[in-house]
Scaffold this motif. Structure first.
Motif, mmCIF file in Angstrom:
data_model
loop_
_atom_site.group_PDB
_atom_site.id
_atom_site.type_symbol
_atom_site.label_atom_id
_atom_site.label_comp_id
_atom_site.label_asym_id
_atom_site.label_seq_id
_atom_site.Cartn_x
_atom_site.Cartn_y
_atom_site.Cartn_z
ATOM 1 N N PHE A 90 0.814 -1.207 0.000
ATOM 2 C CA PHE A 90 0.000 0.000 0.000
ATOM 3 C C PHE A 90 0.855 1.269 0.000
ATOM 4 O O PHE A 90 0.466 2.272 -0.586
ATOM 5 N N ALA A 91 2.019 1.203 0.628
ATOM 6 C CA ALA A 91 2.924 2.349 0.568
ATOM 7 C C ALA A 91 3.402 2.565 -0.862
ATOM 8 O O ALA A 91 3.517 3.706 -1.334
ATOM 9 N N ALA A 92 3.677 1.475 -1.572
ATOM 10 C CA ALA A 92 4.128 1.575 -2.963
ATOM 11 C C ALA A 92 3.042 2.173 -3.846
ATOM 12 O O ALA A 92 3.308 3.032 -4.703
ATOM 13 N N PHE A 100 3.825 -3.992 -8.842
ATOM 14 C CA PHE A 100 4.312 -4.557 -7.585
ATOM 15 C C PHE A 100 4.463 -6.058 -7.788
ATOM 16 O O PHE A 100 3.480 -6.756 -8.062
ATOM 17 N N LEU A 101 5.695 -6.556 -7.697
ATOM 18 C CA LEU A 101 5.971 -7.974 -7.878
ATOM 19 C C LEU A 101 6.885 -8.473 -6.758
ATOM 20 O O LEU A 101 7.703 -7.726 -6.238
ATOM 21 N N ALA A 125 1.141 -8.267 -8.705
ATOM 22 C CA ALA A 125 1.213 -9.713 -8.514
ATOM 23 C C ALA A 125 -0.147 -10.204 -8.048
ATOM 24 O O ALA A 125 -0.878 -9.481 -7.364
ATOM 25 N N PRO A 126 -0.547 -11.427 -8.435
ATOM 26 C CA PRO A 126 -1.864 -11.935 -8.022
ATOM 27 C C PRO A 126 -2.095 -11.829 -6.521
ATOM 28 O O PRO A 126 -3.191 -11.471 -6.079
ATOM 29 N N GLU A 127 -1.069 -12.121 -5.722
ATOM 30 C CA GLU A 127 -1.225 -12.012 -4.275
ATOM 31 C C GLU A 127 -1.542 -10.581 -3.864
ATOM 32 O O GLU A 127 -2.341 -10.336 -2.962
ATOM 33 N N ALA A 128 -0.920 -9.629 -4.539
ATOM 34 C CA ALA A 128 -1.130 -8.224 -4.206
ATOM 35 C C ALA A 128 -2.524 -7.768 -4.605
ATOM 36 O O ALA A 128 -3.174 -6.999 -3.890
ATOM 37 N N THR A 129 -3.006 -8.229 -5.756
ATOM 38 C CA THR A 129 -4.342 -7.858 -6.208
ATOM 39 C C THR A 129 -5.390 -8.275 -5.192
ATOM 40 O O THR A 129 -6.292 -7.507 -4.840
ATOM 41 N N LEU A 130 -5.282 -9.507 -4.709
ATOM 42 C CA LEU A 130 -6.233 -9.995 -3.720
ATOM 43 C C LEU A 130 -6.182 -9.167 -2.443
ATOM 44 O O LEU A 130 -7.208 -8.873 -1.828
ATOM 45 N N LYS A 131 -4.988 -8.754 -2.043
ATOM 46 C CA LYS A 131 -4.855 -7.963 -0.826
ATOM 47 C C LYS A 131 -5.474 -6.586 -0.981
ATOM 48 O O LYS A 131 -6.103 -6.058 -0.064
#
Length: 264
Positions: A90-92, A100-101, A125-131
């Protein structure tokens, strides 16, 4: 040719990224930085299209370096980190990163990310999208309806407002069928600027944004709505401008933050 700057405090990591990117003939590593300040200086003095940015670095961390590079304009930043941490993500995004990867991403994914960001797209990244979706959904429960209204902005009894909306047409000239429209969002809990931006969206643009928030590409949206890809691209460009979004990621964040999209 896409010029790429590598920013990481480990020389071995930078060398590894440079080797991965060398496979793509249209990607050219133009410099390497061992900390955030060096990255900012190299972007300022050179022609850099995309920066691959680590987060934890001495002198200046990657988040602050990203903020300064994005503010200067013209250069896109992809955050690469070994740490799967929400605060970094979220900072990025707040700093203006376009991607973000995690560093354990496949080499092909890294090359694809650089190409996508250089072309003006955003990539998570898929993990980031879900978050992102989970975080925004958790903080956007249905706001209480104003007195005299049921949730969703409707009058008591579940009846939607009856004011007629003018029929819209897509950029290709086809009419937007009534069944393809989406419910207008409630104005409860929104500041005036957010509500103004939402009000400028057409029903079709709101629908396209909703499908974007579900992770659909332009081609998938076109197929679902039975429209041409060029038409969808026009709608996406329009809704990005109307919501003040730099890219698709920011548009999706806007949709969840304002409650225009409430779930997936």
């Amino acid at each position: 040719m896409v010029s790429v700057l590598l920013a990481d405090d480990h020389a071995l990591v930078r060398s590894g990224f440079a080797m991965v990117l060398s496979v793509a003939e249209d990607l050219h590593v133009v410099g390497q930085a061992a900390n955030g300040q060096e990255a900012v200086d190299l972007v300022t003095t050179g022609d850099v299209d995309v920066v691959l940015m680590d987060v934890q670095m001495p002198v200046m961390d990657g988040i602050e370096a990203t903020r300064r590079i994005v503010e200067a304009g013209g250069t896109k930043v992809i955050i690469l980190t070994t740490f799967d941490r929400d605060d970094y993500l979220f900072a990025a995004l707040r700093a203006g990163a376009s991607g973000f990867l995690l560093k354990n991403a496949d080499p092909d994914d890294l090359i694809a990310a650089v190409h996508a960001v250089a072309d003006g797209h955003a990539l998570l990244a898929p993990e980031a999208t879900l978050k992102v979706i989970r975080q925004l959904t958790d903080h956007n429960a249905h706001p209480p309806a104003p007195a005299g209204q049921a949730p969703g902005g409707h009058a008591p009894g579940g009846q939607a407002p009856t004011a007629e909306q003018p029929q819209e047409t897509d950029p290709d000239g086809s009419a937007v069928p009534a069944a393809a429209t989406v419910e207008p969002t409630t104005s409860a809990g929104l500041d005036a600027e957010d509500q103004r931006m939402i009000d400028t969206l057409t029903h079709r643009e709101s629908e396209v944004l909703t499908l974007m928030a579900q992770g659909m590409s332009n081609a998938e949206i076109a197929q679902k709505l039975f429209l041409g890809s060029a038409t969808i691209k026009t709608h996406v460009s329009n809704l990005l401008a109307k919501t003040g979004s730099r890219d698709r990621v920011q548009a999706v964040v806007f949709a969840y933050r304002t409650g225009l999209v409430r779930g997936v």
